[in-house]
Write a protein that holds these residues in place. Structure first.
Motif, mmCIF file in Angstrom:
data_model
loop_
_atom_site.group_PDB
_atom_site.id
_atom_site.type_symbol
_atom_site.label_atom_id
_atom_site.label_comp_id
_atom_site.label_asym_id
_atom_site.label_seq_id
_atom_site.Cartn_x
_atom_site.Cartn_y
_atom_site.Cartn_z
ATOM 1 N N SER A 327 0.824 -1.215 0.000
ATOM 2 C CA SER A 327 0.000 0.000 0.000
ATOM 3 C C SER A 327 0.854 1.259 0.000
ATOM 4 N N ASN A 331 0.803 4.302 -2.758
ATOM 5 C CA ASN A 331 0.454 5.658 -2.343
ATOM 6 C C ASN A 331 1.591 6.642 -2.565
ATOM 7 N N GLY A 374 -5.889 7.625 1.020
ATOM 8 C CA GLY A 374 -5.217 6.343 1.195
ATOM 9 C C GLY A 374 -3.991 6.475 2.084
ATOM 10 N N THR A 375 -3.267 7.576 1.926
ATOM 11 C CA THR A 375 -2.064 7.808 2.718
ATOM 12 C C THR A 375 -2.388 8.006 4.192
ATOM 13 N N THR A 381 -9.801 2.442 2.338
ATOM 14 C CA THR A 381 -8.669 2.690 1.435
ATOM 15 C C THR A 381 -7.545 1.736 1.819
ATOM 16 N N ASN A 382 -6.571 1.614 0.938
ATOM 17 C CA ASN A 382 -5.539 0.596 1.145
ATOM 18 C C ASN A 382 -4.677 0.828 2.380
ATOM 19 N N CYS A 450 -5.645 5.102 -8.212
ATOM 20 C CA CYS A 450 -6.874 5.312 -7.428
ATOM 21 C C CYS A 450 -7.691 4.022 -7.335
ATOM 22 N N ILE A 453 -5.996 1.771 -4.802
ATOM 23 C CA ILE A 453 -6.206 2.257 -3.433
ATOM 24 C C ILE A 453 -7.563 1.809 -2.907
ATOM 25 N N GLY A 457 -8.365 -1.484 -0.379
ATOM 26 C CA GLY A 457 -9.045 -1.080 0.850
ATOM 27 C C GLY A 457 -10.348 -1.820 1.078
#
Length: 486
Positions: A327, A331, A374-375, A381-382, A450, A453, A457
């Motif tokens: 991940s 990201n 995601g971050t 999200t991942n 995207c 992500i 997730g």
């Protein structure tokens, strides 16, 4: 033979790419990278998610010194193979809007991919070291040839740091070789050694210095922000998206299983250093005006949490590290690509000079927001499942460590969302009013990121399933060895 093809196809691609001029070279390099990804997917389709090593090869390489070309793939390696083969095509695609990109850049990227895959599949210590060094040389030239104005000094610092760490690891490998009854570098022979606590402490630090510099862990991180900032975007992506995972992988595969008593003695120290790094990097990220430098410090914080989860050494922590490596790679190359687009359009990475871009580039703003979410580990999200498992693992080790480590999520959300607000929201100014929306390869790349992500997730279980048996087996093996040696 599939592993041999996996290792040498990028090498062949790098050599073939040299035959083409700059414009065609990027297309040829992308085709080879996509062929490598297709091969990795084929291997995944045939892979059985148990604790065994599959697709193995073992050739006498230098018999006089007990050196074999021995490689294979288990669940842990499979994740790293997917990470490497999945990100390299995206990194190559990210250069398609750059003018005057040189053929040598693509050759070096593909050569570096070969070194990375050797590291992630090697079952022989000498082969592992060869892959480790083979991955270092291409990135050195990428950064030195196409970096920023201060690239020579910064790249030299990066090379000295990483090469010095590698020498400590080589010393550790030779020491282990001398302890094996059959004088071999085979990883299983290393696992079978019953060294004294003092010797295991020596091995621990010999390997840890190499891995800690590569990740990097505080206080071995000082090369990283400058190198990430001054490197060309493709180089920064290779460093942050894939290369730093070499250190994390090395801890899981080599360091802890070979020196369990060294780990038992010094693991708490490493967790403390990792947690310090999380807080330290996050606080510095708050004050960064250069977007690329902010992302670099953010990466130190996230890697610190991964390291803490690994050294907690339980199924949640190590499994969290496995999925978070994947991940984080997705990201971070997304964030650096976002900053590359902004830099090319505006001629600056200074966040204070931006604002209102969402009004003139709505598609870009949506992609940027998804990557930021995601971050910061928003649920679905991942980033969420990895950080949840990592914090769970650290919590089982020590509740207070987990409380401090959890600051990476809080701090990360603050500085990443604040950056997004300053860059994308508000009113446009003379600089940002002419910003154009994404198109062509930019749109394709950001769409892929995207989708990954959100897909990871929403359904992370397939990734966790790949590595679960191998991780569980390795943890049990280390725990049993600690009891026997004690």
């Amino acid at each position: 033979m599939m592993v041999i093809l996996l290792l040498f196809l990028p090498l062949l691609g790098g050599l073939v790419t040299l035959l083409f001029k700059n414009g065609a070279a990027k297309t040829v390099a992308l085709l080879f990278a996509l062929a490598e990804l297709a091969l990795a997917i084929t291997i995944l389709a045939k892979f059985v998610p148990d604790a065994t090593t599959q697709f193995g090869v073992d050739y006498n390489w230098i018999p006089r010194f007990g050196i074999h070309f021995k490689a294979g793939i288990d669940g842990i390696s499979m994740i790293m193979v997917l990470l490497t083969t999945g990100l390299v095509p995206l990194i190559i695609l990210s250069t398609f809007k750059h003018e005057n990109t040189k053929t040598a850049l693509y050759t070096l990227i593909l050569l570096m991919q070969t070194g990375l895959l050797v590291v992630f599949t090697a079952s022989d210590g000498f082969l592992f070291y060869v892959g480790w060094e083979a991955a270092l040389l291409p990135i050195y030239f990428i950064c030195a040839l196409w970096g920023g104005a201060d690239r020579v000094r910064i790249t030299l610092k990066f090379f000295i740091y990483t090469f010095a760490g590698s020498l400590f690891m080589l010393l550790g490998l030779i020491f282990l070789y001398m302890q094996t009854p059959g004088k071999t570098y085979d990883i299983q022979a290393f696992y079978a050694l019953n060294l004294s606590p003092e010797r295991q402490s020596f091995v621990f630090w010999a390997f840890f210095l190499a891995f800690a510099i590569k990740m990097p862990i505080f206080p071995f991180h000082t090369w990283q922000p400058d190198t990430y900032t001054e490197s060309p975007t493709a180089g920064t992506m290779m460093l942050s998206g894939i290369m730093l995972k070499m250190g994390i992988y090395g801890v899981i595969r080599w360091l802890i299983p070979i020196s369990p008593l060294g780990f038992d003695k010094w693991g708490c120290t490493v967790i403390v250093l990792s947690v310090i790094g999380i807080v330290y990097a996050s606080l510095i990220a708050f004050n960064q005006k250069d977007g690329k430098r902010l992302i670099a410090y953010s990466s130190i914080g996230h890697v610190g949490l991964i390291a803490a989860g690994i050294f907690a050494w339980n199924i949640q922590g190590v499994q969290g590290a496995m999925i978070q490596m994947l991940s984080h790679g997705i990201n971070v190359i997304g964030l650096f690509f976002i900053m590359d687009i902004i830099s090319r359009r505006l001629g600056t990475r200074d966040i204070s000079q931006m604002g209102g871009i969402a009004k003139v580039a709505p598609q870009f703003s949506i992609a940027f927001l998804i990557i930021v979410l995601g971050t910061v580990a928003l649920p679905l999200t991942n980033g969420f499942i990895g950080e949840f498992l990592l914090l769970n693992g650290v919590y089982q080790y020590n509740i207070w460590m987990a409380a401090v480590a959890g600051l990476t999520i809080i701090f990360g959300a603050v500085y990443m969302l604040r950056m997004y607000k300053k860059v994308m929201q508000g009113e446009t100014n003379p600089l940002t009013a002419t910003f154009t929306d994404i198109a062509g390869s930019e749109k394709v790349l950001l769409l892929i990121i995207c989708v990954l992500i959100i897909a990871i997730g929403v359904y992370p279980n397939w990734i966790l399933h790949i590595s679960e048996a191998s991780v569980s087996s390795l943890i049990e093996q280390v725990n049993q060895k600690k009891l026997i040696v004690k």
